[in-house]
Design an enzyme around this catalytic site. Structure first.
Site, PDB file in Angstrom:
ATOM      1  N   ASP A  54       0.885  -1.493  -0.282  1.00 14.79           N
ATOM      2  CA  ASP A  54       0.586  -0.048  -0.122  1.00 14.79           C
ATOM      3  C   ASP A  54       0.982   1.339  -0.162  1.00 14.79           C
ATOM      4  O   ASP A  54       0.572   2.637   0.333  1.00 14.79           O
ATOM      5  CB  ASP A  54      -0.797   0.126   1.243  1.00 14.79           C
ATOM      6  CG  ASP A  54       0.124  -0.254   2.727  1.00 14.79           C
ATOM      7  OD1 ASP A  54       1.375   0.089   2.547  1.00 14.79           O
ATOM      8  OD2 ASP A  54      -1.290   0.010   3.232  1.00 14.79           O
ATOM      9  N   GLU A  81      12.958  -3.655  11.804  1.00 16.64           N
ATOM     10  CA  GLU A  81      13.594  -2.762  11.374  1.00 16.64           C
ATOM     11  C   GLU A  81      14.905  -2.700  12.223  1.00 16.64           C
ATOM     12  O   GLU A  81      15.637  -2.694  11.824  1.00 16.64           O
ATOM     13  CB  GLU A  81      13.373  -1.292  10.807  1.00 16.64           C
ATOM     14  CG  GLU A  81      11.729  -1.338  10.122  1.00 16.64           C
ATOM     15  CD  GLU A  81      10.007  -0.788  10.483  1.00 16.64           C
ATOM     16  OE1 GLU A  81       9.758  -0.180  10.341  1.00 16.64           O
ATOM     17  OE2 GLU A  81      10.627  -1.556  12.427  1.00 16.64           O
TER      18      GLU A  81
END
Length: 347
Positions: A177, A260
């Site tokens: 997205d 991350e």
């Protein structure tokens, strides 16, 4: 009597040792669970892991308007995805963006137990070299977390595939997205170790980015630092395959918000290793856009009436179901109507 008493004493001693051992095990499990409630269902779920399935792979570039550049490093674009009403639309939009990028291999990792027929049919349409993986999230993380670590199992499966089949190139994590400027791919393709750049539409700052002084990264600008060493968005960095191969144990944790940071840290990265892109991190080339999610609707229709009228709606509803966008039912759902000349006819 003395022998009998001795046997009883020995038996009680063994029972005492068993109780002590069980107590130690329980205390250890409570300690390692970090205060979370432990029940047997959790341990049953831990055993219910499912290995990723490589559904299909194509290394052929079938884009007729596009020439492969031999000396250009390949970008391995990893996209985690999951079944929902918007999935086919998101993947179609992203696929048509990636069609413009030379020397790119698209890895689509789906959060499903089995290979999705819809994705298997969709990916070849773009002509891009691709790999389709079914990589479900382990059940224990799906049920025992307020915020499930979505996408971790998918990215881990894609990294495992890369370690098995790839020797060189650049890895980038792009959600289905997100929105990408084509210039981004030119920027990250020459990543030597790890490159970073701003990501728009993130958090209360509206941006997440490394901060530079005299061309070197000195820190980060992100509205959710959370004591992370590398507070960056998943779309804000690219990694050379060589660095991943040099750290075979580097991975992402099943901890939402820290994927991350822990992944980059597991690669042994230092601030001095970071290669700033996007004009010294002063331009935005990727945005963390998000589509409004809604559940797939169920439309109530009369199959008998549809068959009598003999319209295109029957095949259209079959397409909606195949694409995961909706379904029809004769018993429940939203009432449906056919309109003609301003008049409504109940289906």
């Amino acid at each position: 009597m003395a022998k009998k008493d001795m046997k009883i004493f020995t038996h009680m001693k063994k029972m005492f040792l068993v109780v002590v051992c069980l107590s130690i095990i329980i205390v250890y499990l409570m300690w390692t669970s970090q205060g979370k409630h432990i029940d047997m269902s959790t341990f049953m779920q831990l055993d219910q892991t499912h290995d990723p399935i490589t559904c299909t792979t194509s290394f052929k570039d079938l884009r007729l308007f596009h020439n492969v550049v031999k000396d250009l490093p390949i970008i391995y674009f990893i996209t985690p995805t999951y079944p929902r009403r918007e999935q086919v639309a998101e993947l179609t939009r992203l696929g048509q963006t990636l069609m413009h990028i030379p020397n790119l291999h698209w890895i689509v990792a789906d959060d499903t137990l089995q290979c999705s027929p819809m994705i298997s049919a969709l990916l070849p349409k773009f002509g891009i070299p691709y790999t389709h993986i079914a990589s479900p999230m382990p059940p224990v993380y799906r049920t025992n977390n307020a915020v499930p670590p979505r996408g971790v199992a998918n990215r881990r499966a894609a990294l495992a595939w890369i370690r098995s089949y790839v020797k060189s190139g650049v890895v980038y994590f792009g959600d289905d997205d997100n929105t990408f400027d084509l210039k981004l791919f030119d920027e990250i393709r020459d990543t030597k170790k790890i490159s970073m750049f701003p990501v728009g539409l993130i958090g209360s700052y509206g941006i997440s980015s490394p901060v530079l002084r005299k061309g070197n990264v000195i820190g980060f600008f992100d509205s959710w630092p959370a004591k992370r060493k590398f507070p960056v968005d998943m779309a804000g960095f690219a990694v050379n395959v060589d660095l991943i191969l040099k750290h075979p144990n580097a991975t992402m944790p099943y901890k939402a918000g820290y994927e991350e940071d822990r992944f980059i840290s597991s690669l042994g990265v230092k601030l001095s290793d970071i290669e700033p892109k996007a004009n010294n991190c002063s331009e935005v080339l990727v945005w963390h856009t998000q589509t409004l999610k809604k559940p797939p609707p169920t439309v109530k229709v009369s199959m008998e009436l549809l068959s009598i009228v003999d319209t295109s709606l029957v095949k259209l509803f079959e397409e909606l179901k195949f694409l995961g966008m909706g379904s029809m039912s004769t018993r429940e759902g939203t009432k449906s109507y056919l309109t003609k000349d301003g008049k409504m006819y109940r289906l």
